[in-house]
Design an enzyme around this catalytic site. Structure first.
Site, PDB file in Angstrom:
ATOM      1  N   HIS A   1       0.659  -1.176  -0.312  1.00  0.00           N
ATOM      2  CA  HIS A   1       0.656   0.147  -0.149  1.00  0.00           C
ATOM      3  C   HIS A   1       1.066   1.178  -0.775  1.00  0.00           C
ATOM      4  O   HIS A   1       2.122   1.282   0.549  1.00  0.00           O
ATOM      5  CB  HIS A   1      -0.936  -0.199   1.215  1.00  0.00           C
ATOM      6  CG  HIS A   1      -1.842  -1.438   1.365  1.00  0.00           C
ATOM      7  ND1 HIS A   1      -3.308  -0.699   2.043  1.00  0.00           N
ATOM      8  CD2 HIS A   1      -2.195  -2.576   0.315  1.00  0.00           C
ATOM      9  CE1 HIS A   1      -3.925  -1.755   1.777  1.00  0.00           C
ATOM     10  NE2 HIS A   1      -3.065  -2.820   0.730  1.00  0.00           N
TER      11      HIS A   1
ATOM     12  N   GLU B   1       1.273   3.893   1.869  1.00  0.00           N
ATOM     13  CA  GLU B   1       1.526   4.131   3.075  1.00  0.00           C
ATOM     14  C   GLU B   1       2.767   2.880   3.409  1.00  0.00           C
ATOM     15  O   GLU B   1       4.260   3.898   4.043  1.00  0.00           O
ATOM     16  CB  GLU B   1       0.865   4.275   4.161  1.00  0.00           C
ATOM     17  CG  GLU B   1      -0.128   5.184   3.950  1.00  0.00           C
ATOM     18  CD  GLU B   1      -1.775   3.758   4.012  1.00  0.00           C
ATOM     19  OE1 GLU B   1      -3.308   4.649   4.079  1.00  0.00           O
ATOM     20  OE2 GLU B   1      -1.561   3.530   2.253  1.00  0.00           O
TER      21      GLU B   1
ATOM     22  N   CYS C   1      -1.848  -0.348   7.560  1.00  0.00           N
ATOM     23  CA  CYS C   1      -0.983   0.798   7.042  1.00  0.00           C
ATOM     24  C   CYS C   1      -0.621   1.449   9.120  1.00  0.00           C
ATOM     25  O   CYS C   1      -0.232   1.874   9.106  1.00  0.00           O
ATOM     26  CB  CYS C   1      -1.909   1.339   6.188  1.00  0.00           C
ATOM     27  SG  CYS C   1      -1.523   0.018   4.748  1.00  0.00           S
TER      28      CYS C   1
END
Length: 155
Positions: A55, A57, A88
């Site tokens: 992801h 992040e 995350c």
């Protein structure tokens, strides 16, 4: 930091989200900032990297860790176009990020306000400041347009 700075950094995260969309990834972008200086930027990459944890992040946390030669990232601010998910949020807390600014709420998997708020859980050992809605409409529109185009191309 004033409102204009928040918009500046979120616009960089939005640029990253648009890059993700061009790569047929869900358009989420992020940038990590320290003392009003960019440390790392990135976007969603799970499809192209075959990595479910890639992801936006996580991508920027990994880049910043390498850049700063530390797995702890205190005194940094994270700008991300979509409210963080549980995975995350855990990485954000474990890395000791100080502040998280996000754009659009995620009513299905967001854990800063939408589904629940793990950042406010006092049983956890690290807490960071959270602020949502920074360029929220713009961030949400990038996602809506992406999925609208996906649905149109399936027909």
């Amino acid at each position: 930091m004033n409102q204009i700075d928040h918009h500046f950094w979120m616009n960089i995260a939005l640029e990253e989200a648009k890059i993700a969309a061009l790569q047929d990834e869900v358009p989420v972008g992020a940038v990590l900032v320290k003392d009003n200086q960019e440390i790392a930027r990135g976007h969603n990459m799970p499809i192209q990297s075959n990595d479910p944890s890639a992801h936006a992040e996580i991508v920027v946390l990994r880049k910043a860790g390498l850049q700063l030669n530390n797995y702890r990232l205190p005194n940094l601010s994270l700008y991300v176009t979509l409210e963080p998910c549980l995975m995350c949020a855990g990485a954000i807390m474990n890395s000791r990020i100080a502040k998280v600014f996000y754009g659009a709420n995620d009513p299905k998997t967001g854990v800063a306000t939408s589904v629940l708020n793990v950042f406010d859980n006092m049983q956890l050992n690290h807490h960071c400041q959270i602020e949502g809605g920074i360029l929220g409409h713009e961030c949400g529109d990038v996602l809506k347009d992406f999925f609208k185009n996906k649905r149109l191309t399936k027909e």
